[in-house]
Design an enzyme around this catalytic site. Structure first.
Site, PDB file in Angstrom:
ATOM      1  N   GLU A 113       0.868  -1.186   0.000  1.00 48.28           N
ATOM      2  CA  GLU A 113       0.000   0.000   0.000  1.00 48.28           C
ATOM      3  C   GLU A 113       0.898   1.227   0.000  1.00 48.28           C
ATOM      4  O   GLU A 113       2.115   1.119   0.205  1.00 48.28           O
ATOM      5  CB  GLU A 113      -0.943  -0.026   1.215  1.00 48.28           C
ATOM      6  CG  GLU A 113      -2.053  -1.046   1.029  1.00 48.28           C
ATOM      7  CD  GLU A 113      -3.046  -1.091   2.176  1.00 48.28           C
ATOM      8  OE1 GLU A 113      -2.886  -0.349   3.152  1.00 48.28           O
ATOM      9  OE2 GLU A 113      -3.984  -1.888   2.080  1.00 48.28           O
ATOM     10  N   HIS A 230      -9.415   9.234   2.791  1.00 44.66           N
ATOM     11  CA  HIS A 230      -8.994   8.159   1.879  1.00 44.66           C
ATOM     12  C   HIS A 230      -9.262   8.622   0.454  1.00 44.66           C
ATOM     13  O   HIS A 230     -10.349   9.129   0.166  1.00 44.66           O
ATOM     14  CB  HIS A 230      -9.782   6.881   2.183  1.00 44.66           C
ATOM     15  CG  HIS A 230      -9.161   5.655   1.604  1.00 44.66           C
ATOM     16  ND1 HIS A 230      -9.124   5.417   0.253  1.00 44.66           N
ATOM     17  CD2 HIS A 230      -8.526   4.612   2.187  1.00 44.66           C
ATOM     18  CE1 HIS A 230      -8.501   4.261   0.031  1.00 44.66           C
ATOM     19  NE2 HIS A 230      -8.123   3.753   1.193  1.00 44.66           N
ATOM     20  N   ARG A 276      -1.444   9.064   1.354  1.00 46.32           N
ATOM     21  CA  ARG A 276      -2.875   9.329   1.140  1.00 46.32           C
ATOM     22  C   ARG A 276      -3.256  10.804   1.087  1.00 46.32           C
ATOM     23  O   ARG A 276      -4.110  11.197   0.310  1.00 46.32           O
ATOM     24  CB  ARG A 276      -3.667   8.725   2.298  1.00 46.32           C
ATOM     25  CG  ARG A 276      -3.969   7.316   2.058  1.00 46.32           C
ATOM     26  CD  ARG A 276      -4.786   6.747   3.149  1.00 46.32           C
ATOM     27  NE  ARG A 276      -4.685   5.316   2.937  1.00 46.32           N
ATOM     28  CZ  ARG A 276      -5.153   4.410   3.742  1.00 46.32           C
ATOM     29  NH1 ARG A 276      -5.760   4.772   4.847  1.00 46.32           N
ATOM     30  NH2 ARG A 276      -5.024   3.149   3.479  1.00 46.32           N
ATOM     31  N   HIS A 337     -11.789   9.121   6.574  1.00 43.88           N
ATOM     32  CA  HIS A 337     -11.483   7.706   6.755  1.00 43.88           C
ATOM     33  C   HIS A 337     -10.949   7.379   8.147  1.00 43.88           C
ATOM     34  O   HIS A 337     -11.266   6.327   8.704  1.00 43.88           O
ATOM     35  CB  HIS A 337     -10.454   7.326   5.695  1.00 43.88           C
ATOM     36  CG  HIS A 337     -10.098   5.877   5.671  1.00 43.88           C
ATOM     37  ND1 HIS A 337     -11.022   4.892   5.394  1.00 43.88           N
ATOM     38  CD2 HIS A 337      -8.918   5.225   5.886  1.00 43.88           C
ATOM     39  CE1 HIS A 337     -10.419   3.706   5.428  1.00 43.88           C
ATOM     40  NE2 HIS A 337      -9.155   3.880   5.744  1.00 43.88           N
ATOM     41  N   ARG A 372      -1.508   8.687   9.380  1.00 51.16           N
ATOM     42  CA  ARG A 372      -1.330   7.254   9.619  1.00 51.16           C
ATOM     43  C   ARG A 372      -0.845   6.529   8.370  1.00 51.16           C
ATOM     44  O   ARG A 372      -1.388   6.738   7.286  1.00 51.16           O
ATOM     45  CB  ARG A 372      -2.667   6.651  10.061  1.00 51.16           C
ATOM     46  CG  ARG A 372      -2.637   5.163  10.314  1.00 51.16           C
ATOM     47  CD  ARG A 372      -4.009   4.704  10.721  1.00 51.16           C
ATOM     48  NE  ARG A 372      -4.948   4.920   9.641  1.00 51.16           N
ATOM     49  CZ  ARG A 372      -5.297   3.985   8.769  1.00 51.16           C
ATOM     50  NH1 ARG A 372      -4.810   2.768   8.860  1.00 51.16           N
ATOM     51  NH2 ARG A 372      -6.162   4.259   7.811  1.00 51.16           N
TER      52      ARG A 372
HETATM   53  C1  SIN Z   1      -7.666   0.381   2.577  1.00 57.17           C
HETATM   54  O1  SIN Z   1      -7.916  -0.795   2.377  1.00 57.17           O
HETATM   55  O2  SIN Z   1      -7.388   1.171   1.688  1.00 57.17           O
HETATM   56  C2  SIN Z   1      -7.724   0.900   3.965  1.00 57.17           C
HETATM   57  C3  SIN Z   1      -6.569   0.446   4.742  1.00 57.17           C
HETATM   58  C4  SIN Z   1      -6.295   1.393   5.852  1.00 57.17           C
HETATM   59  O3  SIN Z   1      -6.962   2.412   5.980  1.00 57.17           O
HETATM   60  O4  SIN Z   1      -5.344   1.142   6.589  1.00 57.17           O
END
Ligand code: SIN
Length: 521
Positions: A113, A230, A276, A337, A372
């Site tokens: 990610e 998000h 993000r 988010h 975060r």
């Molecule tokens: C996501 O699946 O994009 C969310 C994961 C997260 O917020 O840590």
């Protein structure tokens, strides 16, 4: 005689369940209050996964480094070290307890990610990681005969006597009346407040009441200005802002504008895998530039079978709205988010009120700093849930449980947030305290929310508008941009603002330049 139990845990997400198990292992009686059914929590909705150092090419320093980098100068390094070091042990324990993370050929599979330098995210059933973890934790909790789950019991206030938290007031679901329950200590695990915003990826219950209750009980609340948006929530008329996991970009998803142009290169060299906050702001700028209300997530060059196996829940939800994730561009835009701020705790979940502990998104442990790192939240709930449980069990073992009811129990507890208040607050937060803020927008929000605060409100509405005020005041106070807090009138970070914002009931907002939140003990 009022109800009594050894320990009260409020909330049944990952932090609450893990704390309860830790308490019950000492033989203590634990009452877990949840406002809906036990499996309804923010954890349950977590798709992407849980970050953990378990793959051969990873190590603790790398995970810590990525977390500190994302946190933009406000992480407590000791909290981050604890998270990463203990995270591995607790994830292995979750696996022993039956959590089925996805594997290939018997080996765990790791995804990537944004802002992670390694593939280190475990996932379950493709995109249902939180659900699988909650399932395994509930099954484990049910093996402890001293854990009593009390669903549909809405907690409306903390009871503090002689400076110590000794119980809670809640609405009894059967009697339909307010009740008190007393204990040696209380652990708040009520989750975040994403629902403060008009557009949110969070479940309806994420209204932040735990933060408001702790504030009214006199606890310190830290860093409320840091809200994470998000970048990719499904944006379709008449559909909820369903999360399209960051793991989709981790697996190669591309963001395109309405003309089909891949725009992230115009904003950041890391393209779709920039942090993000950067991706969210880039999307907003791109939408403004092109005069549209959405951009698109493109997965169409990926293998169809892979996508359906990897993202089954997302595929099904999109299909429900007529979109095939393997063939269609998916309309997305940012939505609130995660709250980095919350009830201030030390490394053992101790708040500033004796007898009150907290863990998970309701807290500000210092792990996330100003932003975060993706997939660190389930890990935080697990590690600090266990720690808060252990600390409460050890420290409050001998604490007396009150035997007399309070004189001041309100006769009519009403946790409902009125529709009018909910609408006005959510719209105001989105318009004026959102992804980009400035003095003008924040001042406007402040006056709107102060106006609402003056009305006669239910407890739920009062909590909701109080939270909005906590975020707005902190955002107005912080004259810089850092992590999830972006002020267009102060677009750069400033060393003099490398401090935490602290809010306490009845006091002006103040700053704390100790980046660490107290001794580890
Ligand atoms: C996501 O699946 O994009 C969310 C994961 C997260 O917020 O840590």
């Amino acid at each position: 005689m009022p109800l009594q139990t050894d320990f009260i845990v409020i909330g049944s997400g990952i932090a609450g369940l893990r704390a309860s198990i830790e308490l019950a292992r000492t033989g203590a009686e634990v009452t877990v209050l949840t406002k809906s059914k036990a499996s309804d929590s923010n954890t349950e909705w977590a798709q992407g996964g849980v970050a953990v150092v378990l793959s051969d090419d990873d190590n603790a320093e790398l995970h810590e480094g990525d977390t500190l980098e994302a946190g933009a100068g406000l992480c407590d390094e000791r909290a981050v070290e604890t998270l990463v070091a203990e995270g591995t042990r607790y994830i292995k324990q979750l696996i022993e307890w039956g959590t089925e993370f996805d594997r290939e050929g018997g080996n765990l599979v790791f995804t990537r990610e944004a802002a992670h330098s390694r593939r280190r995210i475990l996932h379950a059933h493709g995109d249902s990681t939180g659900k699988e973890i909650v399932r395994a934790l509930i099954a484990r909790a049910r093996q402890e005969s001293t854990i009593n789950l009390l669903p549909f019991a809405n907690t409306e206030g903390l009871i503090v006597r002689d400076g110590r938290c000794v119980g809670v007031r809640y609405a009894d679901p059967i009697l339909k009346a307010p009740r008190e329950i007393f204990a040696r200590a209380v652990i708040l695990c009520t989750g975040g407040a994403g629902q403060l915003y008009l557009h949110s990826t969070n479940p309806p219950g994420a209204t932040g009441d735990g933060i408001a209750m702790a504030y009214f009980a006199g606890a310190e609340i830290a860093d409320m200005e840091f809200v994470q948006f998000h970048p990719t929530a499904l944006n379709l008329e008449n559909a909820p802002r369903f999360l399209l996991s960051e793991a989709m970009r981790g697996e190669g998803g591309i963001l395109r504008n309405a003309q089909g142009y891949r725009f992230m290169g115009d904003y950041d060299d890391r393209l779709e895998l920039a942090p993000r906050d950067i991706v969210s702001r880039s999307i907003v700028r791109e939408m403004r530039k092109t005069g549209t209300r959405t951009v698109f997530l493109d997965m169409t060059d990926k293998d169809e079978a892979f996508l359906k196996r990897r993202f089954p829940q997302i595929a099904e939800t999109c299909a429900h709205y007529g979109l095939d994730i393997t063939k269609n561009l998916l309309p997305v835009s940012p939505a609130s988010h995660y709250c980095m701020g919350g009830v201030r705790t030390d490394l053992w979940g101790r708040t500033t009120i004796p007898g009150l502990y907290a863990a998970g998104e309701v807290t500000c442990t210092g792990v996330h700093g100003a932003n975060r790192l993706a997939s660190n939240s389930l890990l935080e709930g697990l590690v600090f849930g266990a720690r808060a449980g252990a600390a409460a069990a050890g420290e409050a073992r001998e604490a007396a449980i009150p035997t007399s009811s309070s004189d001041d129990t309100p006769g009519n507890l009403n946790a409902r947030i009125s529709t009018a208040v909910r609408k006005r607050v959510k719209r105001g937060m989105w318009e004026w305290v959102g992804i980009m803020r400035d003095e003008g927008s924040l001042t406007r929000a402040l006056s709107e929310f102060e106006q609402i605060e003056k009305a006669r409100l239910s407890i739920g509405s009062r909590n909701f508008v109080t939270l909005a005020l906590l975020v707005t005041r902190a955002a107005l106070w912080r004259q810089e941009s850092r992590g999830g807090h972006f002020r267009s009138d102060y677009p750069e970070p400033s060393e003099k603002w490398r401090v935490h914002s602290i809010q306490e009931s009845g006091r002006e907002i103040s700053s704390d330049d100790r980046i660490s939140f107290g001794e580890g003990g």
